[in-house]
Structure formats: C-alpha cells, structure tokens
Scaffold this motif. Sequence first.
Motif: not given
Lengths: 313, 313
Positions: A303, B143, B146, B150-152, B213, B281-284, B288
């Motif tokens: 990523s 963000i 990423v 893809r930021v969940t 987002i 940030l939680e990402t796909e 984190r």
Amino acid sequence: MRLAVLGAGSVGRAVVDLASEYGHTVTAVADSGSAVVDADGVDAEAVLARKREDDVVGDGDPSHALSTDYDVLVEATPTTLGDAEPGFGHVRGALETDRHVVLANKGPVAERYDAVRALADESAGSLRFEATVGGAIPALATIEGVGPSRVTAARGVLNGTANFVLSRMAAEGLDYEHVLAEAQDLGVAEADPTFDVDGTDAALKCAILANVIHGGGYSLADVDVEGITAIPPSALDLAAEEGQTVRLVGEVTGDDVRVGPRLVPEHGTLAVTGTTNIVQLETEHAGRLNLSGQGAGGAATASAVLADVNRLD
Amino acid sequence: MRLAVLGAGSVGRAVVDLASEYGHTVTAVADSGSAVVDADGVDAEAVLARKREDDVVGDGDPSHALSTDYDVLVEATPTTLGDAEPGFGHVRGALETDRHVVLANKGPVAERYDAVRALADESAGSLRFEATVGGAIPALATIEGVGPSRVTAARGVLNGTANFVLSRMAAEGLDYEHVLAEAQDLGVAEADPTFDVDGTDAALKCAILANVIHGGGYSLADVDVEGITAIPPSALDLAAEEGQTVRLVGEVTGDDVRVGPRLVPEHGTLAVTGTTNIVQLETEHAGRLNLSGQGAGGAATASAVLADVNRLD
C-alpha cells in the motif's frame, strides 16, 4: 500507470494483487528465475497462482522483463548490502530510460543513495521509496511535507521482529533464544533473522532517513549499530522496576545516526508492542509528530508502494 | 508562490512570519478591519509589529486585499458555522478567478463542502485544507496517500482544550469548572471555550474527515455530538479503577459521524495527554495508522498550511 514489478516476495506479490484496484496495470513481473510480460496487463491471479504452486511467475527470462512497455519500475527484490545489486542496476536501467522508480528494496537508497539521486536528477522519471522505511507508515511523505531541512531529528522503532522479541521478553520474562524460536514458529521472524536482531535492518532504514533529511551522504557504514541479541531478561526486569522498558531505537540527530537498545518509558509513545513500528519526527515549527502502524507485511508495504505510484507526477 | 493571507489570528500571523522560509512571498494580508497589499511582497516584520502594537495589519481596506496579484489564498479567518461566511465568499472569489486555496478555516469545508468542491472542480486552482484537522498532523495527506475509498474508519482526539481538561481532571481529581479555569489562566482554553468543550470543534473536524473519506455530503448537522461539560470527576475515578480513562473521541465509521466522551485504555494509543491530538485511520490493506502531534498553535498549524502550499500543482 503501467507497472513493471521486479521481485515476487510478499511485497511484489501484493503489488501485483492490488495494482488494478489503485487504477494501474502490471505489464511485467519477474522473480529471480522467471518472468511474465504482457503489454496489455498480465493476469494477476494466474501469476500469483503460478508463484504459489510452481514458484515461478511465468515462462520468460527475468532479464527481459524491463524490455516491455512500462511507466514505473517497482523494485521489490531482496535488499542487498554494499553495491546493492541487482536492485541498483534495475533502478539505473529504469531511470536512464526516463521511467519512474518506486522502491521497496532498501539497498539502493540505503547503500548508494547519492548515485541513485544523481541518476534521478538526470532522468525525466521520478524516484520514490516510502515503503523502505516503516512499511505502511507515511514517514517519508511526512518529511517531504514538513520539508527535510525543518526536520531536526528522527527516531523510531523500525524493526517488527526485534520489537516482537523485546515485547515478549518483557511480558513473559523469557530469554532471547526462547522468544526468537517462538517468533520463528509464528512466522514473525524469518528462518535467518540476523539482520533483524543485529540491528542491520533498522540501521538501513535510519541511513535512508538520514539521506532524506540531509540530502544524501549516508550508508550503512555510517550508522553506529548495536542489536538485541545480548539483552538478558534481567535487564528488562530492572527496567520494568523503574517503569521503563527496552526498545531497539534508531535515531538520526544532527549528523549522528545510530541504532541500539534504549530504555523508554513503559507506557510512552516509543514503547509500541508486537510488530508495530513508529517513526517520531522532531520539527522546527510543528513540534513532534508521531506516526505508527504496520512496519512490514506484504499488503501493508504494497500500500505504501502504490501510494508512491499515485504521488508520481 | 504569492500568498494572500486572510485572517491575522495566530495561524495567519505565523503564515506571514514563516512564508519566506518556505520559499513563498506574501503579497496581501488582511484582518477584519485592515489590509496591506504589496505585489513585491509585504514586509512581514512590519505587518506583525503593527498587528501586535495597534491591532491592524496595514492602512488598506480589507475588501481590496484580493485585488492584488496572488497565486494562493490562505484562508485563516475565524471558523463560522452555517453559511461559513465570510470565509466561503473568499474561497469562491479565489477559485472563480482560478487561484489555489489553502484553508485553515474549518467552516467552508465542514459546513459547505459540496459547494466548495464544485467550485474547485470548475477552477484551474486547487483546494487543500490539511490545517483544518489536527493542526500539524498530516491526516488528510495520509488519507490522500492511502486513497479515501480504502480508509474504512477514522477516529481521533481532535480538540486540545477538551483533552487538556480531561487529562487534568483525571490526573488531579479536580472538577470540570476548576480545571477549565486553570486552562484559561494558562492560555490553553479561550475566554469562551464553548465550541471546544461542547464538542462542536471536534465535530467540525469529523465532518471534514467524513467529507474527505466519503467524497462529500456531510456538515455539522450530520454529526451526533456530545461534549465534556457534564463529566463528573467520579466518572474518571471509576474509569481509572478499570485501567481506563475518558477522552473526547470523534469517529467516522461507515456513514456514522459522532463525537463524545469515550472510555479508552489508560495507556492506550488514544489516551494522548495535554493538548496533543491523534488521528487513527483504519485502512483496507495497511491496517491501522496512528498519527499524533500538535493539534493547534500558530506555528504548528501554519506549518500544515505551508506544507499544503508546497503540495499544490
């Protein structure tokens, strides 16, 4: 963008897997013994299946992988020291033909930064290497945003294997060899974890940070390195009595670049646990910035590679 | 780049002070009652001295500030709710004349994001607003790297005043009014801290995060907000008994955007102390990411503004 991916380890494979989701086309993939080239885009699933089942990515010769049409070389072959070959040669070939280069391989920018920088300065292609420091953590993009000359120091926990071992030693009171064997069973440590536990891997990342902050001049030989192999459990017990713990910390301060075990506050920012990495930047006008996240792993590192691809001009 | 700086509060003044170090020229500065314009670059020291001594930036009319030559509008007037004026009008004027816009003012992107986005899409100028969320923390750039899709989830401690108050209440066992008065004495809380302690400021930042987002659609009215004014010291004592503490946490999860006091582990990542902010940030694909640093302050916020200026095409 059309990507040529060299290296089919966990990072290279994840780049092949995720590229289309980021809007890019993989036109070549090579590992050390095989290659596949398709100007219309390789079949990612088929490549990954062949790699998994037969340990080849295709039936082509890897030396021909860069003769296809591509815009960006993704260099994800294993990091090598000294002359940083064959990665350095791949980077040179791409930049000399005015292609962009995105590195996951630390060698060229840790060991031969000035030469790589000179090639990039002469090229119409750009050079990026976010994935080489701290995996998914946006350390280099943040330094770029702050401005390298306004970063007064960088510090971090940059090796997940060493950190996992230290975290477990402190939590369980076990000795180094015992925890390392456990980490190898879990797949957190490689069969040969030398570069992780002797500090070399963290030192390469610190050399890269120093090169970015100071505009070049550093290689592994300039880093003062000490690993974690000689830390007895008793040292961790003593630290704990004082509310401290031990982390393998890399630091770039002024001209000094060093890696070694350091006492840090047990609940402090640098005491990340498990395989988490952290990069701490001291800045001239914005105080301290802390950036933490997954420092390794195929998808996390890929990523960062693909974020770099998206940042190319 | 030539910058027109609107607003001469702590952020606007710091931009004027630091712009030349970042290679930029300030050609106009205005506060609510005065302005100075010089196509060759204003005298930053003189502007700052006049503001400090006489509370004016020059002897011009503020409405003429944007009639000078400039490339980038730096909008640093106070955040306003609802129609987000006069900030929104400034942004519109700049984008309609194909200038770039960098915001420190949260109003236009928290309250009227879709309208601002439409103006930016029609303009040859670009729009950036890193400084509006978390001060010096590179939340929006991360963000962007990423990839917003893809930021969940995003989560964070986004108001330094509220965090200072909660940290002190927990550490000292003092009640809200007492600690707030102390924070005001220290200059950490403003004379009217309403928007900080009732959650509005954090909610505006969450609306901005949600807009980035999800590509728009959010304003303050869409955020479920609860502040910290009703938290008794006993709640913090109870939390501490369980190894927890309370933080004013903002969250963007799926379509939900909310701000309120939450229990977090006492030594956990979200339990930043004092005026530090954190964005998680939680990402796909990259797990984190945690980003923490100075969430406010003139120089720290100005450094985010100037990083944005450097990122303009």
